[in-house]
Scaffold this motif. Structure first.
Motif, short mmCIF file in Angstrom:
data_model
loop_
_atom_site.label_atom_id
_atom_site.label_comp_id
_atom_site.label_asym_id
_atom_site.label_seq_id
_atom_site.Cartn_x
_atom_site.Cartn_y
_atom_site.Cartn_z
N TYR A 174 -3.87 44.75 -62.31
CA TYR A 174 -4.48 43.71 -63.09
C TYR A 174 -6.21 43.70 -63.01
O TYR A 174 -6.55 44.23 -62.21
CB TYR A 174 -4.31 42.36 -62.18
CG TYR A 174 -2.74 42.25 -62.34
CD1 TYR A 174 -1.96 41.66 -63.20
CD2 TYR A 174 -1.92 42.61 -61.09
CE1 TYR A 174 -0.66 41.58 -63.22
CE2 TYR A 174 -0.36 42.59 -61.06
CZ TYR A 174 0.19 42.01 -62.16
OH TYR A 174 1.37 41.68 -62.01
N ALA A 175 -6.62 43.22 -64.01
CA ALA A 175 -7.94 42.95 -64.35
C ALA A 175 -8.61 41.53 -64.78
O ALA A 175 -8.01 41.30 -65.86
CB ALA A 175 -8.33 44.03 -65.27
N LEU A 176 -9.30 40.82 -64.11
CA LEU A 176 -9.66 39.70 -64.48
C LEU A 176 -10.96 39.67 -65.28
O LEU A 176 -12.09 40.20 -64.47
CB LEU A 176 -9.94 38.59 -63.08
CG LEU A 176 -8.41 37.94 -62.90
CD1 LEU A 176 -8.79 37.09 -61.71
CD2 LEU A 176 -7.91 37.14 -64.13
N PRO A 177 -11.19 39.08 -66.33
CA PRO A 177 -12.57 39.19 -67.03
C PRO A 177 -13.48 38.22 -66.43
O PRO A 177 -13.14 37.23 -65.83
CB PRO A 177 -11.97 38.72 -68.52
CG PRO A 177 -11.08 37.76 -68.39
CD PRO A 177 -10.17 38.17 -67.12
N GLY A 178 -14.89 38.49 -66.58
CA GLY A 178 -15.77 37.53 -66.28
C GLY A 178 -16.42 38.09 -64.76
O GLY A 178 -16.16 39.02 -64.40
N THR A 179 -17.08 36.87 -64.37
CA THR A 179 -17.86 37.10 -63.00
C THR A 179 -17.59 36.10 -62.00
O THR A 179 -17.44 35.02 -62.38
CB THR A 179 -19.31 37.33 -63.32
OG1 THR A 179 -19.91 36.20 -63.92
CG2 THR A 179 -19.76 38.53 -64.03
N LEU A 180 -17.46 36.40 -60.78
CA LEU A 180 -17.69 35.51 -59.74
C LEU A 180 -18.89 35.41 -58.87
O LEU A 180 -19.31 36.49 -58.61
CB LEU A 180 -16.27 36.22 -58.68
CG LEU A 180 -15.71 35.01 -57.60
CD1 LEU A 180 -15.27 34.00 -58.43
CD2 LEU A 180 -14.76 35.80 -56.76
N ALA A 181 -19.35 34.15 -58.98
CA ALA A 181 -20.54 33.81 -58.22
C ALA A 181 -20.46 32.87 -57.15
O ALA A 181 -19.82 31.90 -57.60
CB ALA A 181 -21.61 33.57 -59.28
N SER A 182 -21.16 32.86 -56.26
CA SER A 182 -21.43 31.88 -55.13
C SER A 182 -22.83 31.11 -55.41
O SER A 182 -23.92 31.46 -55.53
CB SER A 182 -21.56 32.41 -53.88
OG SER A 182 -21.81 31.70 -52.72
N THR A 213 -11.22 28.39 -54.66
CA THR A 213 -11.41 28.28 -53.24
C THR A 213 -11.54 29.78 -52.48
O THR A 213 -11.49 30.76 -53.36
CB THR A 213 -9.88 27.65 -52.61
OG1 THR A 213 -9.06 28.85 -52.86
CG2 THR A 213 -9.52 26.64 -53.31
N PRO A 214 -12.19 29.64 -51.52
CA PRO A 214 -12.57 31.15 -50.82
C PRO A 214 -11.57 31.72 -50.82
O PRO A 214 -11.52 33.08 -50.73
CB PRO A 214 -12.96 30.45 -49.53
CG PRO A 214 -13.58 29.14 -49.76
CD PRO A 214 -12.71 28.53 -50.65
N GLU A 215 -10.11 31.27 -50.54
CA GLU A 215 -8.89 31.99 -50.26
C GLU A 215 -8.46 32.69 -51.73
O GLU A 215 -8.21 33.67 -51.86
CB GLU A 215 -7.54 31.07 -50.13
CG GLU A 215 -7.82 30.78 -48.67
CD GLU A 215 -8.67 29.46 -48.32
OE1 GLU A 215 -9.04 29.35 -47.34
OE2 GLU A 215 -9.15 28.83 -49.36
N GLN A 216 -8.75 31.75 -52.93
CA GLN A 216 -8.43 32.41 -53.98
C GLN A 216 -9.45 33.70 -54.55
O GLN A 216 -9.23 34.59 -55.04
CB GLN A 216 -8.62 31.47 -55.21
CG GLN A 216 -7.46 30.30 -55.12
CD GLN A 216 -7.75 28.99 -56.31
OE1 GLN A 216 -8.76 28.49 -56.50
NE2 GLN A 216 -6.63 28.64 -57.04
N ALA A 217 -10.68 33.38 -53.96
CA ALA A 217 -11.88 34.28 -54.27
C ALA A 217 -11.59 35.70 -53.67
O ALA A 217 -11.61 36.76 -54.31
CB ALA A 217 -13.00 33.81 -53.89
N GLU A 218 -10.85 35.55 -52.55
CA GLU A 218 -10.54 36.87 -51.69
C GLU A 218 -9.32 37.34 -52.32
O GLU A 218 -9.41 38.57 -52.53
CB GLU A 218 -10.41 36.43 -50.19
CG GLU A 218 -10.52 37.72 -49.29
CD GLU A 218 -10.20 37.00 -47.99
OE1 GLU A 218 -10.17 35.91 -47.48
OE2 GLU A 218 -9.49 37.95 -47.18
N ARG A 219 -8.37 36.69 -52.63
CA ARG A 219 -7.15 37.07 -53.32
C ARG A 219 -7.42 37.81 -54.46
O ARG A 219 -6.79 38.93 -54.70
CB ARG A 219 -6.07 35.97 -53.34
CG ARG A 219 -4.85 36.64 -53.75
CD ARG A 219 -3.76 35.16 -54.01
NE ARG A 219 -4.30 34.16 -52.98
CZ ARG A 219 -4.04 32.84 -53.57
NH1 ARG A 219 -3.60 32.53 -54.55
NH2 ARG A 219 -4.35 31.95 -52.55
#
Ligand code: ZN
Length: 107
Positions: free
Chosen positions: A22-30, A70-76
């Motif tokens: 799987y590959a999710l588009p975009g970026t994850l930022a805190s 959520t932190p859990e989603q981000a980790e998953r």
């Protein structure tokens, strides 16, 4: 990176393109945020900002869409973001290599 024969490099790139599930588009930022309330602690001096929030940002039909995870989603989903980044890098490299091959053959 050590120089490899073209066929081996192409196979390596192909494996990178098909490997991840799987590959999710975009970026994850805190991010730390200010809210809309006038007398909130986030407007104090010094400000105590809200968060950190994990913001997943991507472009959908030309518009930036942000969703808070959520932190859990981000980790998953972190591996899915990494897969997408690796795919983009592999595609960029494959296109550059293909352009060189085209020029070598046709110019
Ligand atoms: Zn606030």
């Amino acid at each position: 990176m050590p120089k490899k024969p073209a066929a081996s490099a192409a196979r390596h790139l192909a494996a990178e393109l098909t490997g991840p599930g799987y590959a999710l588009p975009g970026t994850l930022a805190s991010r730390l945020m200010r809210c809309g309330k006038a007398n909130c602690r986030c407007k104090a001096e010094p400000p105590a900002l809200h968060g950190p929030y994990l913001h997943w940002t991507r472009t959908v039909a030309g518009k930036t869409v942000t969703r808070t995870l959520t932190p859990e989603q981000a980790e998953r989903y972190q591996p899915w973001f990494e897969n997408a980044r690796r795919l983009r890098e592999a595609l960029t490299e494959l296109e550059a290599r293909s352009l060189r091959m085209f020029r070598d053959a046709e110019d």
